[in-house]
Design a protein around this motif. Structure first.
Motif, PDB file in Angstrom:
ATOM      1  N   SER A 178       5.436  59.220 -56.505  1.00 20.56           N
ATOM      2  CA  SER A 178       4.863  59.770 -57.735  1.00 20.56           C
ATOM      3  C   SER A 178       4.798  58.657 -58.771  1.00 20.56           C
ATOM      4  CB  SER A 178       5.686  60.956 -58.251  1.00 20.56           C
ATOM      5  OG  SER A 178       7.056  60.643 -58.311  1.00 20.56           O
ATOM      6  N   TYR A 228       1.068  60.853 -56.005  1.00 16.06           N
ATOM      7  CA  TYR A 228       0.746  61.899 -56.982  1.00 16.06           C
ATOM      8  C   TYR A 228       1.020  61.374 -58.392  1.00 16.06           C
ATOM      9  CZ  TYR A 228       0.698  64.808 -52.852  1.00 16.06           C
ATOM     10  OH  TYR A 228       0.400  65.314 -51.611  1.00 16.06           O
ATOM     11  N   SER A 267      -2.582  66.249 -58.771  1.00 16.96           N
ATOM     12  CA  SER A 267      -1.298  66.970 -58.703  1.00 16.96           C
ATOM     13  C   SER A 267      -1.477  68.426 -59.105  1.00 16.96           C
ATOM     14  CB  SER A 267      -0.263  66.319 -59.625  1.00 16.96           C
ATOM     15  OG  SER A 267      -0.046  64.997 -59.220  1.00 16.96           O
TER      16      SER A 267
END
Ligand code: NAD
Ligand code: DAU
Length: 372
Positions: free
Chosen positions: A190, A254, A324
């Motif tokens: 992420s 993400y 996301s």
């Protein structure tokens, strides 16, 4: 299946908030924090977790492969959430070595250990490879800098890191990706924007400004103060990682952001106004913080002081979190107004936490408390 998580860097700002989030939401899961307790690591951040039987703390370095392998085996870890890093851009400019060691070599060491225990030597009940996830916590800074009118960073934006910090994070992101493509390690990454909230180390802009207002010290604004950051309440970051762990696909990245862009000077002025207001509403604060300008006038803004710019200072970061949102249902929950109020209140109510960091005594305090 219950998770047994290894949280690297869990004594730092975001890692400790993630530990509290997880223990509260998933009380059946087991958490082992591995943290070297550098200047940024603080066991006081984990104080309320210490009495939880499902929580373990191990002081150690992510560059120690044998230690990591032993933890993966002994604690039957099936999920690594990797926060440990040198995280402050200014420090990376004056001393990049630690960033290369921890952020690149440390991540590489974790990947090697995870591959060895989870893929090469699976010890699960007949399952091969062992069901696992390696989640890597990275930053929007790997994408470089934006002009005012540029579209926000997506997961497809080319990497263009500008500081030793962001270059070391970019490097670690590439290694994580390679361990998926080459060895089949189940990884996710992420890339998040600027976090704020409780336990934020006071070298970073928001806690520095709150504490300096209370101590009647200058509020240093680098350059013209018009650099833009996208601020996210730290619990929303934990929530985003939770969603990636649950719904994210192996090998994918993400973006996690706040959709909340602020110029530095505006955020600093906003915090000044909010602290002044808090003093007006609560007369006790003037007794508790007699040095603060807010105690005698509502003029904290006069502490603002423009200083020399950070070398290579990125102008603007902005996260496009559409992927996301669509694929894992991520949307920040906290509004900036409520998040920043909660944060200011946390610093007003936890003076011991930051005072002991400022005077360096927290290391001794922690040793006495926990005998580590
Ligand atoms: P932090 O500096 O507050 O905490 C880092 C933690 O890692 C500390 O507890 C430290 O003791 C530990 N650590 C450092 N080197 C270690 C090593 N070699 N072995 C074991 N532990 C070690 O950092 P943070 O702000 O909480 O950031 C956590 C992660 O999130 C980092 O990977 C950072 O790049 C990323 N990130 C941070 C932000 C932000 O706004 N702070 C935004 C996006 C991504
Ligand atoms: O974008 C995510 C990144 O956010 C994370 O990857 C980093 O780990 C985290 O430290 C943070 O990096 P920044 O450099 O954006 O955060 P910092 O709080 O250091 O600075 C925020 C902005 O404020 C930046 O434009 C520099 C400026 N600044 C900072 C300090 C400490 C000042 O003007 N004065 C200051 O005293």
């Amino acid at each position: 299946m219950n998770k047994s998580l290894l949280i690297t860097g869990g004594a730092g700002f975001i890692g400790s908030n993630f530990v509290h989030y997880w223990l509260n939401k998933y009380p059946e899961d087991t958490i082992t924090v591995l943290d070297a307790l550098t200047y940024a690591g603080n066991l006081a951040n984990l104080e309320s977790a210490q009495s939880n039987p499902n929580f373990n703390f191990v002081k150690g370095n992510i560059c120690d492969q044998e230690l990591v392998e032993n933890l993966l085996i002994e604690k039957t870890i099936n999920t690594i959430v990797h926060f440990a890093a040198e995280s402050h851009v200014d420090r990376s400019i004056t001393g990049p070595d630690a960033f290369i060691k921890t952020n690149i070599i440390g991540t590489y060491t974790l990947l090697k250990a995870a591959k060895k225990i989870w893929i090469d030597n699976p010890k699960s009940e007949g399952k091969s490879p062992f069901e696992h996830r390696f989640h890597h916590v990275s930053t929007d800074e790997v994408y470089g800098t934006l002009n005012a009118d540029d579209p926000a960073f997506t997961e497809n934006t080319a990497y263009a890191p500008n500081s030793p910090y962001s270059a070391s994070k970019a490097s670690s992101d590439h290694l994580v990706r390679a361990y998926h493509h080459t060895y089949g390690l189940n990884v996710t990454t992420s890339n998040c924007s600027n976090n704020y909230g409780p336990f934020h180390f006071p070298e970073k802009l928001i806690p520095l400004v709150i504490i300096n207002i209370l101590n009647n010290k200058a509020l240093p604004i680098y350059g013209d103060g018009k650099q833009i950051r996208d601020w996210l309440y730290v619990e929303d970051h934990a929530y985003g990682i939770d969603l990636v762990l649950k719904k994210g696909k192996a090998g994918e990245t993400y973006n996690i952001g706040g959709n909340n862009e602020w110029a530095n000077i505006d955020i600093v002025k906003t915090i000044c106004g909010m602290v002044d207001q808090a003093f007006k509403e609560n007369k006790e604060l003037a007794i508790q913080f007699p040095k603060a300008l807010s105690a005698i006038s509502d003029n904290s803004e006069s502490l603002i002081s423009y200083v020399k710019d950070r070398p290579g200072h990125d102008r603007r970061y902005a996260i496009d979190a559409t992927k996301s949102q669509k694929e894992i249902g991520y949307k920040p929950v906290e509004s900036f107004d409520s998040g920043i109020k909660k944060t200011i209140n946390w610093y007003l109510n936890n003076t011991q936490w930051w005072l002991s960091i400022l005077d360096g005594s927290y290391q001794d305090w922690v040793k006495q408390q926990y005998k580590y």
